[in-house]
Design a protein around this motif. Structure first.
Motif, short mmCIF file in Angstrom:
data_model
loop_
_atom_site.label_atom_id
_atom_site.label_comp_id
_atom_site.label_asym_id
_atom_site.label_seq_id
_atom_site.Cartn_x
_atom_site.Cartn_y
_atom_site.Cartn_z
N ASN A 1 0.83 -1.20 0.00
CA ASN A 1 0.00 0.00 0.00
C ASN A 1 0.87 1.27 0.00
OD1 ASN A 1 -2.35 1.39 2.46
ND2 ASN A 1 -1.93 2.01 0.38
N TYR A 2 1.83 1.30 0.90
CA TYR A 2 2.72 2.46 1.01
C TYR A 2 3.48 2.68 -0.29
CZ TYR A 2 6.31 5.53 3.03
OH TYR A 2 7.14 6.58 3.31
N ALA A 3 4.03 1.60 -0.84
CA ALA A 3 4.80 1.72 -2.09
C ALA A 3 3.92 2.18 -3.24
CB ALA A 3 5.44 0.37 -2.42
N GLN A 4 2.68 1.72 -3.29
CA GLN A 4 1.77 2.12 -4.35
C GLN A 4 1.45 3.61 -4.29
OE1 GLN A 4 -1.60 -0.45 -3.85
NE2 GLN A 4 -0.36 -2.29 -4.14
N LEU A 5 1.21 4.11 -3.07
CA LEU A 5 0.89 5.53 -2.93
C LEU A 5 2.09 6.40 -3.28
CD1 LEU A 5 -1.38 5.65 0.25
CD2 LEU A 5 -1.99 5.34 -2.16
N LEU A 6 3.29 5.91 -2.96
CA LEU A 6 4.48 6.65 -3.39
C LEU A 6 4.57 6.70 -4.91
CD1 LEU A 6 7.35 5.52 -0.98
CD2 LEU A 6 6.00 7.61 -0.90
N ALA A 7 4.25 5.60 -5.56
CA ALA A 7 4.29 5.56 -7.03
C ALA A 7 3.30 6.54 -7.63
CB ALA A 7 4.01 4.14 -7.51
N LEU A 8 2.09 6.61 -7.05
CA LEU A 8 1.11 7.59 -7.51
C LEU A 8 1.61 9.01 -7.24
CD1 LEU A 8 -2.23 5.97 -6.30
CD2 LEU A 8 -1.54 6.35 -8.66
N GLY A 9 2.22 9.20 -6.09
CA GLY A 9 2.76 10.52 -5.76
C GLY A 9 3.83 10.96 -6.74
N ASN A 10 4.64 10.02 -7.21
CA ASN A 10 5.68 10.36 -8.19
C ASN A 10 5.07 10.93 -9.47
OD1 ASN A 10 7.86 9.60 -6.61
ND2 ASN A 10 7.85 7.50 -7.36
N VAL A 11 3.95 10.32 -9.91
CA VAL A 11 3.27 10.80 -11.10
C VAL A 11 2.74 12.22 -10.89
CG1 VAL A 11 1.34 10.43 -12.68
CG2 VAL A 11 2.70 8.48 -11.86
N LEU A 12 2.15 12.46 -9.72
CA LEU A 12 1.61 13.79 -9.43
C LEU A 12 2.73 14.83 -9.36
CD1 LEU A 12 -1.03 12.85 -6.71
CD2 LEU A 12 -1.46 13.53 -9.07
N LYS A 13 3.88 14.44 -8.83
CA LYS A 13 5.01 15.36 -8.77
C LYS A 13 5.51 15.68 -10.17
CE LYS A 13 8.19 17.68 -6.53
NZ LYS A 13 7.85 18.82 -5.66
N ILE B 1 -10.86 18.55 -6.75
CA ILE B 1 -9.62 17.83 -6.48
C ILE B 1 -9.80 16.35 -6.78
CG2 ILE B 1 -8.00 17.12 -4.68
CD1 ILE B 1 -8.43 19.80 -3.33
N VAL B 2 -10.91 15.78 -6.32
CA VAL B 2 -11.16 14.36 -6.57
C VAL B 2 -11.26 14.08 -8.07
CG1 VAL B 2 -12.79 12.46 -6.25
CG2 VAL B 2 -12.26 13.99 -4.34
N TYR B 3 -11.96 14.95 -8.79
CA TYR B 3 -12.13 14.75 -10.23
C TYR B 3 -10.77 14.74 -10.94
CZ TYR B 3 -13.99 15.29 -14.97
OH TYR B 3 -14.30 15.09 -16.30
N ASN B 4 -9.93 15.68 -10.60
CA ASN B 4 -8.62 15.75 -11.26
C ASN B 4 -7.70 14.62 -10.80
OD1 ASN B 4 -8.86 18.16 -12.96
ND2 ASN B 4 -9.10 19.26 -11.04
N LEU B 5 -7.86 14.18 -9.56
CA LEU B 5 -7.04 13.08 -9.08
C LEU B 5 -7.42 11.77 -9.77
CD1 LEU B 5 -4.89 12.00 -7.15
CD2 LEU B 5 -6.70 11.68 -5.45
N ILE B 6 -8.71 11.47 -9.87
CA ILE B 6 -9.11 10.23 -10.51
C ILE B 6 -8.75 10.27 -12.00
CG2 ILE B 6 -11.49 10.98 -10.98
CD1 ILE B 6 -10.25 7.43 -10.12
N LYS B 7 -8.74 11.44 -12.57
CA LYS B 7 -8.33 11.57 -13.97
C LYS B 7 -6.87 11.16 -14.14
CE LYS B 7 -8.31 14.86 -17.82
NZ LYS B 7 -8.67 16.23 -18.24
N ASP C 1 -18.85 11.45 -5.42
CA ASP C 1 -19.65 11.99 -6.53
C ASP C 1 -18.79 12.44 -7.70
OD1 ASP C 1 -21.90 11.54 -5.03
OD2 ASP C 1 -22.19 13.62 -4.44
N ALA C 2 -17.59 12.97 -7.42
CA ALA C 2 -16.73 13.44 -8.51
C ALA C 2 -16.17 12.28 -9.32
CB ALA C 2 -15.59 14.28 -7.94
N VAL C 3 -16.00 11.13 -8.69
CA VAL C 3 -15.56 9.94 -9.43
C VAL C 3 -16.66 9.49 -10.38
CG1 VAL C 3 -14.87 7.52 -9.22
CG2 VAL C 3 -13.98 9.22 -7.61
N VAL C 4 -17.90 9.49 -9.88
CA VAL C 4 -19.03 9.15 -10.73
C VAL C 4 -19.09 10.11 -11.92
CG1 VAL C 4 -21.54 9.03 -10.85
CG2 VAL C 4 -20.34 8.11 -8.85
N ARG C 5 -18.90 11.39 -11.65
CA ARG C 5 -18.94 12.38 -12.73
C ARG C 5 -17.87 12.10 -13.78
NH1 ARG C 5 -16.64 17.77 -12.78
NH2 ARG C 5 -16.28 17.63 -10.53
N TYR C 6 -16.67 11.75 -13.32
CA TYR C 6 -15.59 11.46 -14.26
C TYR C 6 -15.91 10.21 -15.09
CZ TYR C 6 -11.11 10.15 -16.20
OH TYR C 6 -10.11 9.79 -17.09
N TYR C 7 -16.41 9.16 -14.43
CA TYR C 7 -16.74 7.94 -15.17
C TYR C 7 -17.86 8.18 -16.18
CZ TYR C 7 -13.81 5.16 -12.01
OH TYR C 7 -12.76 4.62 -11.31
#
Length: 388
Positions: free
Chosen positions: A45-57, A277-283, A317-323
Motif C-alpha cells: 500500500n505504502y509503495a503504491q501511494l508513493l508511485a502515484l505521488g511520483n506521477v503527481l510530482k 480535487i477528486v475529479y482531477n485526481l481520478i483523472k 460523486d466526482a468519481v461518478v462524474r468522471y466515469y
C-alpha cells in the motif's frame, strides 16, 4: 496532536522534481501539497501511494506526504478530522461506512467515506490449509481445526465467510484460538490448526508451504452461485477472483486459481472532500495508469478493468462524474450507487438519533444497543444489516 503519536514519525515526500517541472504560470488542477495515510512503510500500500505521488510530482509538481499508520485508528482519524486528504485504507473503510466493529464505538459511528479508486491485484484473500489434508473446497473443512484470532474480527469474519461458502459455520469445525495472526501459522505447522485466514502472497503461508505439512488453497468456483450468496451474506465485500500469486509455487500466471479477494488498498476520501480535487485526481489515476502500474507491487490492480463498480462503499460523486464523462458509467451502476448512498445516509441518520438518547456510560451496552438500532433501521428499509 494525539493521533500523530500513532503514526510513524516519517513523512515520505513522494517523487522527485521532474526534469521539466510545471512552470510557475501554469495552474495545477490539484493542490501543491497533499497528505495521505497508508499502511506501514513495509506494505505494498505504502509503495503504491508513493508511485502515484511520483506521477503527481512529475505532471503537476504536487508533493504528496504519505503518512504510514500502524492501525486503522491511526490511518482513519486524520481523515475524519481533515488533517489528511485521503486514506489508503483496507477493509476497515467498509466497517467505517457501516458503523460496525471498531466503529460501533461512541467515539466513531458510521463514517461518510467515499471510494476514489481501489486495487485488486494478483493475490487473493482467504484460507490457507495444510497440504497433508484432502481439502479441495471450503466444504471439505468440516471437522477440521480452524484458527480464530483474538482481537482480529476482520480475520475471523473472513474465515466465517469462507466456511459459509462451503455451507459450514464455526459449529461445523473445531475452533482453535490463537493470540495473534502469526501464531496461527505456527499452529498449522505444529499441527494445532489446519487452516487460517491470510493474503495468498504474504510471508506467513510461505512458512507453511516450506513445512512438512505443505500447503493447499481451497477452490471457490465462480460458478457456485449458492456458495457465493452464502459468503456474501456474511461478508459482502468478497468477490470471485482469479489468483496468480500464492505461496507454495503451484499457483502462478500459467496456473491461475479460482479463489476470492477484496480490494486492498481502498483509496477513500470523505463525502464532502473537494469535488474538483477528486475529479482531477481520478483523472490522473486513470489516464496515467501506464506511468505507475509497474512501479510498485500490486499497482496493476488500479487499472479500470480491476475496478468493481458494484462494490459495498459508494464512490465519491466526482468519481461518478468522471466515469460518466469518459462513457463507462451505466444506469445499473448508478442504481447501485444510489442504493449505497441511501444506506450510508440512513446509517448516519440512525446513529445521530441514537447517540442523542444513549449516553455511552457502559460501552458494551452502548454497542449492543447501537447494533440493534442499526439492524432495525436497515431492515425497515429492506436492507440486509449483515452485522448483528
Amino acid at each position: 496532536m494525539r493521533y500523530l503519536k500513532n503514526i510513524v514519525a516519517v513523512f515520505a515526500f513522494a517523487g522527485v522534481a521532474a526534469l521539466n517541472p510545471v512552470s510557475a504560470d501554469t495552474a495545477s488542477p490539484l493542490p501543491s501539497t497533499m497528505a495521505w495515510t497508508s499502511y506501514p512503510t513495509s506494505s505494498a500500500n505504502y509503495a503504491q501511494l508513493l508511485a502515484l505521488g511520483n506521477v503527481l510530482k512529475k505532471k503537476f509538481n504536487v508533493s504528496v506526504r504519505v503518512l504510514p499508520g500502524d492501525n486503522d485508528v491511526s490511518r482513519m482519524t486524520p481523515l475524519r478530522t481533515g488533517r489528511v486528504d485521503l486514506c489508503g485504507c483496507g477493509i476497515a473503510s467498509y466497517y467505517a461506512s457501516e458503523g460496525v466493529l471498531l466503529f460501533a464505538d461512541a467515539a466513531w459511528g458510521p463514517q461518510p467515506v467515499r471510494v476514489i479508486r481501489t486495487s485488486i491485484a494478483d493475490f487473493g484473500m482467504g484460507l490457507v490449509v495444510a497440504g497433508d489434508l484432502d481439502v479441495k473446497t471450503p466444504a471439505d473443512l468440516k471437522g477440521k481445526k480452524v484458527a480464530w484470532i483474538r482481537g482480529a474480527p476482520s480475520l475471523n469474519l473472513g474465515t466465517e465467510a469462507y466456511l459459509a461458502f462451503g455451507g459450514l459455520s464455526w459449529d461445523d469445525v473445531e475452533r482453535v484460538e490463537f493470540p495473534g495472526y502469526n501464531r496461527s501459522f505456527d499452529g498449522i505447522i505444529q499441527g494445532l490448526a489446519d487452516a487460517a485466514f491470510t493474503m495468498t502472497s504474504a510471508p506467513a503461508p510461505e512458512q507453511v508451504a516450506a513445512s512438512p505439512r505443505g500447503i493447499t488453497w481451497p477452490e471457490l468456483s465462480p460458478d457456485d452461485q449458492e456458495g457465493w450468496a452464502r459468503m456474501k451474506d456474511v461478508a459482502p465485500y468478497f468477490q470471485s477472483h482469479e489468483v496468480t500469486s500464492a505461496a507454495g509455487g503451484v499457483v502462478n500466471k500459467d496456473h491461475p486459481h479460482a479463489f476470492a479477494s477484496y480490494p486492498y488498498p481502498v483509496m477513500v476520501a470523505t463525502r464532502n472532500y473537494d469535488a474538483d480535487i477528486v475529479y482531477n485526481l481520478i483523472k490522473v489515476i486513470h489516464e496515467d495508469y501506464d506511468e505507475y502500474k509497474n512501479d510498485a507491487p500490486g499497482a496493476t490492480g488500479y487499472g479500470i478493468d480491476s475496478q468493481n463498480m458494484f462494490w459495498v462503499i459508494p464512490f465519491h460523486d466526482a468519481v461518478v462524474r468522471y466515469y460518466k464523462d469518459i462513457g463507462i458509467w451505466t444506469d445499473e451502476m448508478q442504481a447501485h450507487q444510489d442504493q449505497l448512498v441511501r444506506r450510508q445516509e440512513l446509517l448516519i441518520e440512525t446513529w445521530n438519533a441514537f447517540v442523542d438518547h444513549n449516553p455511552p456510560s457502559d460501552q458494551d451496552q452502548f454497542r449492543e444497543a447501537w447494533m440493534q438500532a442499526r439492524a432495525d433501521a436497515l431492515e425497515a428499509e429492506d436492507m440486509n444489516p449483515v452485522f448483528y
